[in-house]
Design a protein around this motif. Structure first.
Motif, mmCIF file in Angstrom:
data_model
loop_
_atom_site.group_PDB
_atom_site.id
_atom_site.type_symbol
_atom_site.label_atom_id
_atom_site.label_comp_id
_atom_site.label_asym_id
_atom_site.label_seq_id
_atom_site.Cartn_x
_atom_site.Cartn_y
_atom_site.Cartn_z
ATOM 1 N N TYR A 164 0.866 -1.189 0.000
ATOM 2 C CA TYR A 164 0.000 0.000 0.000
ATOM 3 C C TYR A 164 0.896 1.229 0.000
ATOM 4 O O TYR A 164 1.756 1.375 0.874
ATOM 5 C CB TYR A 164 -0.902 -0.003 1.239
ATOM 6 C CG TYR A 164 -1.867 1.164 1.299
ATOM 7 C CD1 TYR A 164 -2.662 1.486 0.199
ATOM 8 C CD2 TYR A 164 -1.996 1.941 2.443
ATOM 9 C CE1 TYR A 164 -3.548 2.556 0.245
ATOM 10 C CE2 TYR A 164 -2.883 3.008 2.506
ATOM 11 C CZ TYR A 164 -3.651 3.305 1.400
ATOM 12 O OH TYR A 164 -4.535 4.367 1.447
ATOM 13 N N ASN A 165 0.709 2.076 -0.982
ATOM 14 C CA ASN A 165 1.504 3.304 -1.071
ATOM 15 C C ASN A 165 0.849 4.251 -2.064
ATOM 16 O O ASN A 165 -0.204 3.928 -2.625
ATOM 17 C CB ASN A 165 2.951 2.967 -1.479
ATOM 18 C CG ASN A 165 2.993 2.166 -2.761
ATOM 19 O OD1 ASN A 165 2.531 2.624 -3.799
ATOM 20 N ND2 ASN A 165 3.519 0.946 -2.695
ATOM 21 N N VAL A 166 1.490 5.382 -2.270
ATOM 22 C CA VAL A 166 0.921 6.432 -3.129
ATOM 23 C C VAL A 166 0.476 5.887 -4.490
ATOM 24 O O VAL A 166 -0.558 6.285 -5.016
ATOM 25 C CB VAL A 166 1.964 7.563 -3.337
ATOM 26 C CG1 VAL A 166 1.451 8.618 -4.301
ATOM 27 C CG2 VAL A 166 2.326 8.201 -2.017
ATOM 28 N N GLY A 194 10.884 1.237 -3.217
ATOM 29 C CA GLY A 194 11.980 2.186 -3.395
ATOM 30 C C GLY A 194 11.717 3.203 -4.495
ATOM 31 O O GLY A 194 12.529 4.084 -4.740
ATOM 32 N N ASN A 195 10.573 3.115 -5.162
ATOM 33 C CA ASN A 195 10.283 4.041 -6.257
ATOM 34 C C ASN A 195 9.872 5.429 -5.770
ATOM 35 O O ASN A 195 10.008 6.409 -6.497
ATOM 36 C CB ASN A 195 9.172 3.478 -7.150
ATOM 37 C CG ASN A 195 9.696 2.393 -8.056
ATOM 38 O OD1 ASN A 195 10.448 2.658 -8.976
ATOM 39 N ND2 ASN A 195 9.338 1.156 -7.764
ATOM 40 N N VAL A 196 9.316 5.505 -4.559
ATOM 41 C CA VAL A 196 8.933 6.808 -4.022
ATOM 42 C C VAL A 196 10.106 7.311 -3.187
ATOM 43 O O VAL A 196 10.482 6.691 -2.194
ATOM 44 C CB VAL A 196 7.665 6.692 -3.143
ATOM 45 C CG1 VAL A 196 7.271 8.057 -2.592
ATOM 46 C CG2 VAL A 196 6.519 6.088 -3.936
ATOM 47 N N GLU A 245 2.995 16.768 -5.787
ATOM 48 C CA GLU A 245 4.095 15.800 -5.855
ATOM 49 C C GLU A 245 3.543 14.370 -5.944
ATOM 50 O O GLU A 245 4.012 13.545 -6.727
ATOM 51 C CB GLU A 245 4.971 15.949 -4.604
ATOM 52 C CG GLU A 245 6.309 15.257 -4.726
ATOM 53 C CD GLU A 245 7.193 15.442 -3.487
ATOM 54 O OE1 GLU A 245 7.962 14.536 -3.199
ATOM 55 O OE2 GLU A 245 7.074 16.478 -2.804
ATOM 56 N N MET A 246 2.509 14.085 -5.156
ATOM 57 C CA MET A 246 1.925 12.733 -5.173
ATOM 58 C C MET A 246 1.242 12.450 -6.510
ATOM 59 O O MET A 246 1.356 11.352 -7.056
ATOM 60 C CB MET A 246 0.939 12.574 -4.014
ATOM 61 C CG MET A 246 1.644 12.425 -2.677
ATOM 62 S SD MET A 246 0.560 11.943 -1.335
ATOM 63 C CE MET A 246 -0.277 13.463 -0.987
ATOM 64 N N ALA A 247 0.547 13.466 -7.032
ATOM 65 C CA ALA A 247 -0.132 13.276 -8.323
ATOM 66 C C ALA A 247 0.896 13.021 -9.424
ATOM 67 O O ALA A 247 0.709 12.163 -10.292
ATOM 68 C CB ALA A 247 -0.980 14.504 -8.646
ATOM 69 N N ALA A 248 2.024 13.754 -9.354
ATOM 70 C CA ALA A 248 3.066 13.588 -10.377
ATOM 71 C C ALA A 248 3.676 12.194 -10.297
ATOM 72 O O ALA A 248 3.940 11.552 -11.312
ATOM 73 C CB ALA A 248 4.140 14.656 -10.187
ATOM 74 N N LEU A 249 3.865 11.724 -9.068
ATOM 75 C CA LEU A 249 4.426 10.383 -8.865
ATOM 76 C C LEU A 249 3.525 9.313 -9.457
ATOM 77 O O LEU A 249 3.967 8.390 -10.140
ATOM 78 C CB LEU A 249 4.517 10.107 -7.364
ATOM 79 C CG LEU A 249 5.876 10.213 -6.719
ATOM 80 C CD1 LEU A 249 5.731 10.078 -5.228
ATOM 81 C CD2 LEU A 249 6.798 9.142 -7.268
ATOM 82 N N GLU A 250 2.248 9.471 -9.174
ATOM 83 C CA GLU A 250 1.276 8.505 -9.676
ATOM 84 C C GLU A 250 1.317 8.459 -11.197
ATOM 85 O O GLU A 250 1.283 7.398 -11.805
ATOM 86 C CB GLU A 250 -0.112 8.926 -9.210
ATOM 87 C CG GLU A 250 -0.830 7.824 -8.500
ATOM 88 C CD GLU A 250 -2.258 8.194 -8.207
ATOM 89 O OE1 GLU A 250 -2.497 9.329 -7.759
ATOM 90 O OE2 GLU A 250 -3.127 7.336 -8.444
ATOM 91 N N LYS A 251 1.419 9.650 -11.782
ATOM 92 C CA LYS A 251 1.430 9.743 -13.235
ATOM 93 C C LYS A 251 2.716 9.124 -13.797
ATOM 94 O O LYS A 251 2.688 8.332 -14.732
ATOM 95 C CB LYS A 251 1.351 11.221 -13.631
ATOM 96 C CG LYS A 251 0.785 11.434 -15.000
ATOM 97 C CD LYS A 251 0.459 12.894 -15.212
ATOM 98 C CE LYS A 251 0.490 13.177 -16.704
ATOM 99 N NZ LYS A 251 0.838 14.534 -17.010
ATOM 100 N N GLU A 252 3.822 9.457 -13.162
ATOM 101 C CA GLU A 252 5.117 9.002 -13.662
ATOM 102 C C GLU A 252 5.278 7.486 -13.516
ATOM 103 O O GLU A 252 5.664 6.785 -14.439
ATOM 104 C CB GLU A 252 6.218 9.722 -12.878
ATOM 105 C CG GLU A 252 7.617 9.358 -13.319
ATOM 106 C CD GLU A 252 8.640 9.664 -12.230
ATOM 107 O OE1 GLU A 252 8.412 10.594 -11.436
ATOM 108 O OE2 GLU A 252 9.644 8.936 -12.176
#
Ligand code: SF4
Ligand code: SF4
Length: 341
Positions: A164-166, A194-196, A245-252
């Motif tokens: 469970y993570n972003v 380790g991706n976040v 930042e979280m939205a960008a991570l999800e997208k990336e």
């Protein structure tokens, strides 16, 4: 540090716990410093595994004299009674204790879960060990939503561990059900393997979900313990910048990140696709080269056996370019150790 009851077990655990996999890249002396910092910061839940090579042993050494201050969890891939009996005894010896608070069935698939519960299966050994006072409680860890769903219906399951993570929110509804059924929920892979990279944000994201009992980031340094413990104490709402930042991570990551759901199976060539991505991820992010390489080498079929049929990509709900990702993973994993030869 905030503490929560770990579901039916009644154990009181800190909301941030210690994930013991990365201990494989430090030594016994560093592990002692880490355990001391766990005590200093109030982190009282430690999770390790038979499969994490030296992790149990390093922890056992570091826990001498302070073991009672922790809730100790480990897990085994054993599926038969005989194998599980052996593993429980090895864990007890490695951890230098007469009692393990939580022993988990490590990542079974649906068939393996059935085997665990069948006559002569690992569950018999776990229940006997509990009666004998060797372990306190029994849980399950999973990557597959199907196994999570099934585990929710099993009366012997006291805790469930699931990613469970972003970027991995596929378990959210089941996590809510854990709370409803009073099953302790342990969030693994809080940093998405380790991706976040913003660890503090990752921990805060998970802990703002009240159904999560404890999140267990893997840690291999005192500074990481301090950072994660501080994040657990930070109850501030997310700022606009953090939300972005979280939205960008999800997208990336959404387009390149394997959630290990295994919906792509079966691979026509017999490749265990999510395993390949897991090993490549640990190699890239955690620098666990030897561990990743040896795990990859033990796979019955390597990624270069891909026949390019495309069947897996049609089944992947996240539309990952699996074939291309497999090629990259294979190249990276095969390159390990080449420079030294
Ligand atoms: S494209 Fe390759 S990895 Fe995917 S199912 Fe076919 S053989 Fe397996
Ligand atoms: S490749 Fe896709 S379907 Fe297969 S495990 Fe990863 S996320 Fe799931």
């Amino acid at each position: 540090m905030e503490y929560r009851e770990l579901g039916k077990t009644g154990l009181k655990v800190s909301r941030v716990g210690f994930g013991g996999l990365p201990l494989q890249r430090v030594d016994a002396a560093e592990t002692k410093k880490i355990v001391k910092s766990l005590l200093d910061t109030g982190v009282n839940f430690i999770d390790t595994a038979r499969a994490y090579s030296v992790s149990e042993g390093f922890l056992g050494e570091a826990l001498e004299g302070v073991r009672e201050k922790f809730v100790l969890a480990t897990k085994s891939m054993a599926r038969t009674k005989e194998e599980m009996e052996r593993d429980i005894d090895i864990s007890l010896k490695n951890l230098r204790t007469g009692y393990i608070d939580l022993y988990q069935v490590h990542n079974p698939n649906m068939e393996q879960l059935e085997a665990v519960m069948a006559e002569g299966g690992a569950l018999e050994a776990l229940e006997e060990a509990r009666r004998a006072g060797k372990i306190g409680h029994i849980g399950v860890t999973a990557h597959s939503p199907k196994v999570f769903e099934k585990a929710l219906t099993l009366p012997w399951v006291e805790t469930i561990m699931f990613p469970y993570n972003v970027v991995e929110r596929q378990g959210e509804e089941y996590i809510r059900l854990c709370q409803e059924k009073n099953i302790g929920f342990i969030a693994m892979k809080p940093m998405a393997g380790g991706n976040v990279e913003n660890g503090s944000l990752a921990v805060r994201f998970i802990l703002q979900n009240p159904a999560v009992t404890v999140a267990i980031p893997g840690m291999a340094a005192v500074s990481e313990v301090e950072e994660n413990a501080a994040a657990a104490d930070d109850h501030a709402p997310f700022s606009e910048r953090e939300k972005e930042e979280m939205a960008a991570l999800e997208k990336e990551l959404g387009t390149q990140f394997c959630r290990r759901c295994n919906y792509c199976a079966p691979c026509t060539a017999g490749i265990a696709i999510p395993n390949v991505f897991l090993f490549a991820g640990y190699l890239r992010r955690y620098d666990l080269a030897a561990w990743s390489k040896s795990r990859y080498d033990s796979q019955a079929v390597k990624a270069d056996a891909c026949m390019d049929c495309g069947a897996c990509e049609e089944r992947c709900p996240y539309h990952l370019p699996i074939r291309e990702m497999l090629k990259q993973a294979h190249t990276a994993l095969e390159a390990v150790g080449k420079d030294e030869k």
